[in-house]
Design a protein around this motif. Structure first.
Motif, PDB file in Angstrom:
ATOM      1  N   ARG A 143       0.835  -1.192   0.000  1.00  0.00           N
ATOM      2  CA  ARG A 143       0.000   0.000   0.000  1.00  0.00           C
ATOM      3  C   ARG A 143       0.868   1.239   0.000  1.00  0.00           C
ATOM      4  O   ARG A 143       1.977   1.257   0.510  1.00  0.00           O
ATOM      5  CB  ARG A 143      -0.936  -0.003   1.212  1.00  0.00           C
ATOM      6  N   ASP A 144       0.356   2.308  -0.596  1.00  0.00           N
ATOM      7  CA  ASP A 144       1.199   3.468  -0.848  1.00  0.00           C
ATOM      8  C   ASP A 144       1.108   4.538   0.224  1.00  0.00           C
ATOM      9  O   ASP A 144       1.713   5.578   0.090  1.00  0.00           O
ATOM     10  CB  ASP A 144       0.831   4.089  -2.210  1.00  0.00           C
ATOM     11  N   ASP A 145       0.359   4.296   1.319  1.00  0.00           N
ATOM     12  CA  ASP A 145       0.257   5.355   2.319  1.00  0.00           C
ATOM     13  C   ASP A 145       0.466   4.863   3.737  1.00  0.00           C
ATOM     14  O   ASP A 145       0.644   5.652   4.631  1.00  0.00           O
ATOM     15  CB  ASP A 145      -1.114   6.043   2.225  1.00  0.00           C
ATOM     16  N   HIS A 207      -6.935  14.462   0.878  1.00  0.00           N
ATOM     17  CA  HIS A 207      -6.057  15.604   0.599  1.00  0.00           C
ATOM     18  C   HIS A 207      -4.611  15.141   0.500  1.00  0.00           C
ATOM     19  O   HIS A 207      -3.870  15.566  -0.400  1.00  0.00           O
ATOM     20  CB  HIS A 207      -6.195  16.655   1.707  1.00  0.00           C
ATOM     21  N   TYR A 208      -4.213  14.270   1.395  1.00  0.00           N
ATOM     22  CA  TYR A 208      -2.858  13.707   1.370  1.00  0.00           C
ATOM     23  C   TYR A 208      -2.583  13.009   0.041  1.00  0.00           C
ATOM     24  O   TYR A 208      -1.474  13.092  -0.505  1.00  0.00           O
ATOM     25  CB  TYR A 208      -2.702  12.722   2.530  1.00  0.00           C
ATOM     26  N   THR A 215       0.398  11.874  -7.545  1.00  0.00           N
ATOM     27  CA  THR A 215      -0.849  11.465  -6.896  1.00  0.00           C
ATOM     28  C   THR A 215      -0.693  10.075  -6.320  1.00  0.00           C
ATOM     29  O   THR A 215      -0.175   9.178  -6.994  1.00  0.00           O
ATOM     30  CB  THR A 215      -2.009  11.460  -7.916  1.00  0.00           C
ATOM     31  N   ARG A 216      -1.112   9.881  -5.084  1.00  0.00           N
ATOM     32  CA  ARG A 216      -1.110   8.560  -4.466  1.00  0.00           C
ATOM     33  C   ARG A 216      -2.436   7.894  -4.840  1.00  0.00           C
ATOM     34  O   ARG A 216      -3.417   7.942  -4.092  1.00  0.00           O
ATOM     35  CB  ARG A 216      -0.934   8.702  -2.961  1.00  0.00           C
ATOM     36  N   ASP A 217      -2.441   7.271  -6.010  1.00  0.00           N
ATOM     37  CA  ASP A 217      -3.691   6.790  -6.591  1.00  0.00           C
ATOM     38  C   ASP A 217      -4.329   5.679  -5.776  1.00  0.00           C
ATOM     39  O   ASP A 217      -5.556   5.583  -5.713  1.00  0.00           O
ATOM     40  CB  ASP A 217      -3.445   6.322  -8.028  1.00  0.00           C
ATOM     41  N   MET A 250     -10.203  19.484  -6.682  1.00  0.00           N
ATOM     42  CA  MET A 250      -8.846  18.975  -6.515  1.00  0.00           C
ATOM     43  C   MET A 250      -8.623  17.753  -7.403  1.00  0.00           C
ATOM     44  O   MET A 250      -7.535  17.578  -7.969  1.00  0.00           O
ATOM     45  CB  MET A 250      -8.590  18.627  -5.048  1.00  0.00           C
ATOM     46  N   ILE A 251      -9.653  16.915  -7.528  1.00  0.00           N
ATOM     47  CA  ILE A 251      -9.560  15.758  -8.425  1.00  0.00           C
ATOM     48  C   ILE A 251      -9.370  16.225  -9.862  1.00  0.00           C
ATOM     49  O   ILE A 251      -8.549  15.676 -10.610  1.00  0.00           O
ATOM     50  CB  ILE A 251     -10.813  14.881  -8.293  1.00  0.00           C
ATOM     51  N   MET A 252     -10.113  17.249 -10.261  1.00  0.00           N
ATOM     52  CA  MET A 252     -10.005  17.763 -11.628  1.00  0.00           C
ATOM     53  C   MET A 252      -8.611  18.290 -11.931  1.00  0.00           C
ATOM     54  O   MET A 252      -8.113  18.159 -13.050  1.00  0.00           O
ATOM     55  CB  MET A 252     -11.043  18.861 -11.861  1.00  0.00           C
TER      56      MET A 252
END
Length: 271
Positions: A143-145, A207-208, A215-217, A250-252
């Protein structure tokens, strides 16, 4: 469940599913959206079109640098799967198998790619299987976070103990706070925070996932998919309060293409 609690939970949902649901036409729509199932074509080369050449690609994905899936309609896939509840998606998968003899999730994997594929496939997991998969990935360290496994039962117990040692009584049981805060891992304490202040926690995670470079997808997909049928509307409101901008804006600014469109469909309109 009290009526007011049910109302609040329903108001928090961004993906409520179709009120006039029939899995058969949805399965057919998905099949037509992937009517090039198993077919790959060489990407256009200067001069080929004028010669009328349309050559099939041997070996499928091994030729992905030269080939692309034939006839995939990503928007149709987004329109169906992001606007159905998870229970409805499971029924669509059963209908797809019955009508066309193919596993829907595996077919989606073969037709899609990249972040869009990762998001759409995540939507197809039943919630309990998705949670199990994420825990398995956490234990593998992929996992990336976060790293390491957190016992959700222990996190809940610690949250309750902290409440009992502080807010519930006059004064503070300092020893209980010291014991928990000094002996638990950072990942565990994040889970405790999640338990005590749910919507702020998920707003922070989202937000993180998008702040700074890149981007931490995995984080973005996991939190939107898992909360879209629970309380994502409430998280969106908290996100705007905390960061002064909407989650969708923010997604956009941080994603693109079909991946962005699917995320925005799951998130819904701005608060």
């Amino acid at each position: 469940m009290a009526w007011w609690k049910a109302w609040v939970e329903q108001e928090g949902v961004t993906v409520k599913g179709s009120s006039h649901f029939n899995p058969d036409p949805d399965a057919e729509t998905l099949y037509k959206a992937m009517k090039g199932i198993g077919e790959w074509r060489l990407q256009p080369h200067q001069g080929w079109a004028s010669l009328g050449l349309h050559l099939s690609c041997p070996g499928g994905r091994g030729w992905s640098h030269l080939c692309s899936p034939a006839g995939t309609n990503e928007q149709a896939i987004t329109d169906v799967l992001t606007r159905r509840s998870n229970m409805q998606r499971q029924q669509i998968a059963k209908s797809f198998k019955a009508q066309f003899g193919k596993d829907l999730t595996e077919t989606l994997k073969s037709e899609l790619s990249g972040k869009f594929e990762r998001l759409i496939v995540a939507l197809m997991y039943p919630p309990h299987r998705y949670e199990a998969k994420e825990l398995h990935d956490a234990m593998k360290g992929s996992r990336d976070d976060v790293s390491g496994f957190v016992d959700p039962g222990q996190a809940l117990q610690d949250a309750q103990d902290l409440y009992a040692a502080g807010e519930k009584i006059r004064g503070t049981d300092e020893m209980k706070f010291i014991t928990i805060l000094c002996t638990r891992s950072a990942t565990h304490l994040l889970r405790v925070k999640c338990t005590r202040n749910l919507h702020s926690y998920f707003a922070e995670r989202l937000h993180y996932a998008m702040k700074g470079a890149g981007t931490r997808d995995g984080t973005l997909i996991r939190n939107i998919v898992s909360r879209s049928e629970i309380d994502l509307n409430l998280i969106k409101c908290q996100f705007k309060k905390m960061y002064g901008q909407t989650l969708s804006s923010m997604i956009m600014g941080d994603t693109s293409g079909d991946y962005k469109n699917a995320l925005l469909s799951l998130v819904g309109s701005d608060p």
